[in-house]
Design a protein around this motif. Structure first.
Motif, PDB file in Angstrom:
ATOM      1  N   GLY A  88     -14.951 -12.299   7.616  1.00 19.37           N
ATOM      2  CA  GLY A  88     -14.730 -10.853   7.651  1.00 19.37           C
ATOM      3  C   GLY A  88     -15.536 -10.105   6.600  1.00 19.37           C
TER       4      GLY A  88
ATOM      5  N   ALA B  77      -9.651  -3.470   5.919  1.00 18.09           N
ATOM      6  CA  ALA B  77      -9.358  -4.664   6.709  1.00 18.09           C
ATOM      7  C   ALA B  77      -9.736  -5.949   5.982  1.00 18.09           C
ATOM      8  CB  ALA B  77     -10.090  -4.587   8.047  1.00 18.09           C
TER       9      ALA B  77
ATOM     10  N   GLN C 212     -13.876   0.762   9.978  1.00 17.90           N
ATOM     11  CA  GLN C 212     -12.854   0.020   9.262  1.00 17.90           C
ATOM     12  C   GLN C 212     -12.889  -1.488   9.486  1.00 17.90           C
ATOM     13  OE1 GLN C 212      -9.047   1.774   9.766  1.00 17.90           O
ATOM     14  NE2 GLN C 212      -7.948   0.057   8.952  1.00 17.90           N
ATOM     15  N   ASP C 213     -12.897  -1.904  10.760  1.00 20.25           N
ATOM     16  CA  ASP C 213     -12.637  -3.317  11.023  1.00 20.25           C
ATOM     17  C   ASP C 213     -13.927  -4.056  11.388  1.00 20.25           C
ATOM     18  OD1 ASP C 213     -11.733  -5.752  11.682  1.00 20.25           O
ATOM     19  OD2 ASP C 213     -10.269  -5.089  13.173  1.00 20.25           O
TER      20      ASP C 213
ATOM     21  N   THR D  47     -14.357  -6.073  14.699  1.00 17.06           N
ATOM     22  CA  THR D  47     -14.549  -5.469  16.018  1.00 17.06           C
ATOM     23  C   THR D  47     -15.748  -4.534  16.097  1.00 17.06           C
ATOM     24  OG1 THR D  47     -13.037  -3.678  15.443  1.00 17.06           O
ATOM     25  CG2 THR D  47     -12.090  -5.554  16.594  1.00 17.06           C
TER      26      THR D  47
ATOM     27  N   GLN E  66     -18.569  -7.386   7.187  1.00 21.06           N
ATOM     28  CA  GLN E  66     -18.606  -6.008   6.706  1.00 21.06           C
ATOM     29  C   GLN E  66     -19.911  -5.758   5.965  1.00 21.06           C
ATOM     30  OE1 GLN E  66     -17.539  -3.517   7.832  1.00 21.06           O
ATOM     31  NE2 GLN E  66     -15.872  -2.526   6.749  1.00 21.06           N
TER      32      GLN E  66
END
Lengths: 325, 327
Positions: free
Chosen positions: B156, B183, B96-97, B100, B160
């Motif tokens: 971000g 996210a 998902q994130d 991290t 991804q």
């Protein structure tokens, strides 16, 4: 990078100044070196002359200014007790303490980090429980007691290792090393373990808790999901992420190993700076004590600088701008 | 033959106060190249299903029953080392994130190269060239210069994309994508999903797309599975399920999406909340909230039944259901 180092050194100057001021002020009250030096029989004239020779009749700030001025030139005066230059005394004793400290730190890291990794990965194995129990002993027993227990076991009962001293040393220039003779190495073992045990358990517990934290993180989960080998996941991805806090603590601990080798050196009659310091305290030997504290302050400042530089090496996020340093 | 078959999967969490059943009797197939969307509320077991497939259930969770087969071979009971070789190589995963999921201390190039050299018979030099190719594929501008950048030097959305490159770089046959766009900024979501969909199509990669975003599902998936309280409540082709959901829960879910083509005074909502794992009622787990509940729902648990074009775990589609059942 260069400007960073320079600015850190400039920041260190006030620290050193304050340390010297405090230590010098403190030592003005620890005892009267004059009466110790003169012994039982002396005339008032002798006393006045000695006080004048030592400069002790000057106002405090003049004494301090003289001390700092001399210290800047690497001149720490004569030891009241031994009547030898302080710089020479410390240079004589420093190799013993530094070798001991390096060995202790090496033991602490070489054993502490792998144990921490192991207990962090296999949290519930009985071996981990054993190590943790053992580490509790290391943390809770005072250093002198560990030293005495080791002497009792390995020197008195088993007779394998010497109970005091440095063994035979080899002189290389002004540096005396115990690493080159068998008796020197044997004499190193017990004091190094005694001095390093506390740090070892501390580092082990620190690495363990950091590992447990990191192993829960998403990037470790993702590394596993990509099928990377356990070796790479644990020692590449996980361990490196635990390093920043470990470097901080290990650095500070190295400083305290050097500074607080006093207890271990006393237990093992190790001819290092700590023993020199303790003997100087007994004789109110102000120049030696002040110089020793200055040296320890310098060691801490240097280690902090090195620790900061290591952060930069480990963590790219701290490097400013692209391309880093 | 199906690429992935999940048969009667049951996942349990032993706790001090008894065993919790997190997944119960979950069965579905994914064909090669197919995109299966999995939707449901938080805690319905979507991510858990994905974790079970890649063999990374968080302890103490464990597979207590059923089978997972990849190309006809069981993978749910493999030893860790054998399953490790399948992860990344046969089944990729996207989490998902993106902030991290990348290791902050290694360059993205190093992470890509390590993944490829682990699974493919290529050296670091060749892997580096391929890594640059993958970064270009996922839409990283100036890939050749940026390959030696660290994750924190990317936004971000870009991160991804890197995660997607990492999941795809050993060319797995199946991708388990767990909320890959949740996210991200809304403006980026569509781009990333479109890119993921295109890449999967090009490489013939099948995908299990876990999300609670029906828009993403409608746009990307071939089939949808709706999950509720650790079970599949309905599964079928995406078009059918979005327009004519059969299970009252899926219907409630679809009605709660605001339509763009007409004005509505109030959005539909499903009253109540999903039962906790420790308090799943007897019979149908939805019986506390279902507007069309009847006697049988409190007694017997419904299996997946034929409901026209989809299959729904609902007694309304069994013989002898109350009048007006087949909507």
């Amino acid at each position: 990078m260069f400007s960073f180092v320079v600015s850190r050194i400039l920041q260190a100057l006030p620290v050193m100044f304050v340390v010297s001021l405090i230590s010098f002020a403190m030592f003005a009250y620890v005892g009267d070196p004059v009466s110790i030096m003169l012994g039982q029989d002396f005339t008032e004239a002798q006393r006045t002359a000695l006080v004048h020779d030592l400069g002790l009749d000057q106002p405090f700030f003049i004494q301090f200014a003289t001390f700092v001025g001399n210290a800047l030139q690497g001149e720490f005066g004569l030891s009241y007790r031994l009547s030898r230059p302080v710089a020479e005394l410390i240079a004589d004793r420093a190799p013993a303490t530094l070798e001991l400290a390096v060995c202790a730190a090496f033991i602490a890291l070489a054993v502490g980090v792998p144990l921490g990794v192991y207990t962090g990965i296999f949290r519930h194995s009985w071996l981990s429980r054993f190590f943790l129990t053992f580490s509790l002993i290391g943390v809770s027993l005072p250093t002198f007691l560990i030293g005495i227990l080791l002497i009792l076991t390995f020197s008195v009962w088993l007779g394998w290792l010497p109970s005091f001293g440095r063994g035979d040393v080899v002189q290389i220039g002004w540096w005396s090393t115990g690493f080159l003779t068998w008796s020197g190495i044997k004499a190193m073992i017990l004091p190094a373990i005694t001095l390093g045990l506390f740090q070892l358990t501390l580092i082990m517990r620190l690495v363990r808790s950091e590992m447990m934290e990191v192993l829960r993180s998403d990037y470790i989960k993702f590394a596993r999901a990509r099928g990377l080998s356990n070796r790479s996941v644990y020692f590449g991805h996980a361990l490196k992420n635990t390093l920043v806090p470990v470097i901080t603590i290990a650095g500070l601990q190295l400083g305290s190993i050097i500074a607080f080798a006093i207890v271990t050196e006393t237990v093992f009659q190790w001819p290092g700076m700590g023993l020199l310091f303790i003997q100087s305290v007994g004789a109110a030997d102000i120049p030696v004590m002040a110089a020793y504290l200055m040296l320890i302050a310098a060691v801490f400042v240097t280690i902090n600088l090195v620790v900061d530089l290591l952060y930069y090496a480990v963590d790219p996020r701290l490097r400013v701008g692209r391309g880093g340093h | 033959m199906s690429l992935l078959q999940v048969k009667n999967l049951r996942v349990e969490f032993p706790t001090r106060r008894g065993t919790l059943v997190a997944l119960d009797d979950v069965s579905f197939d994914i064909a090669p190249g197919e995109v299966l969307g999995v939707v449901g509320e938080s805690g319905a077991g979507k991510s858990m299903t994905g974790a079970a497939i890649i063999g990374l259930l968080e302890p103490p969770g464990r597979i207590a029953g059923g089978q997972i087969l990849l190309e006809g071979k069981r993978i749910d009971n493999l030893p860790y080392e054998q399953m490790r070789r399948i992860r990344g190589r046969q089944i990729g995963a996207i989490f998902q994130d993106p902030l991290t999921t990348l290791n902050p201390l290694y360059t993205i190039g190093r992470q890509l190269i390590e993944t490829m050299t682990t699974h493919l018979p290529i050296g670091p030099g060749e892997a580096r060239e391929k890594a640059i190719g993958w970064l270009e594929h996922v839409g990283i501008p100036a890939a050749r210069e940026r390959i030696d950048s660290y994750p924190h030097e990317f936004s971000g959305g870009m991160r991804q994309r890197v995660v997607i490159a990492l999941a795809l770089c050993a060319e797995p046959k199946l991708i388990v994508a767990d909320e890959p766009t949740t996210a991200l900024d809304v403006s980026i979501q569509a781009q990333v999903i479109a890119m993921l969909k295109t890449l999967a199509r090009e490489k013939g990669t099948a995908m299990m797309l876990v999300t609670h975003d029906m828009g993403v599902i409608a746009e990307t998936a071939d089939r949808v599975a709706v999950m509720y309280a650790g079970r599949i409540s309905e599964i079928g082709p995406v078009r059918e399920l979005v327009r004519h959901a059969r299970h009252p829960y899926s219907k409630g879910l679809m009605d709660s999406i605001p339509p763009l083509d007409r004005r509505v005074e109030r959005l539909q909502q499903i009253d109540g909340s999903m039962p906790r794992l420790s308090a799943i009622p007897k019979g149908c787990p939805y019986n506390t909230r279902c507007p069309r509940v009847f006697d049988r729902c409190y007694v017997e648990r419904p299996e997946l039944l034929d409901a026209g074009t989809t299959r729904a775990a609902c007694w309304l589609y069994a013989e002898g259901a109350p009048q007006g059942a087949s909507v």
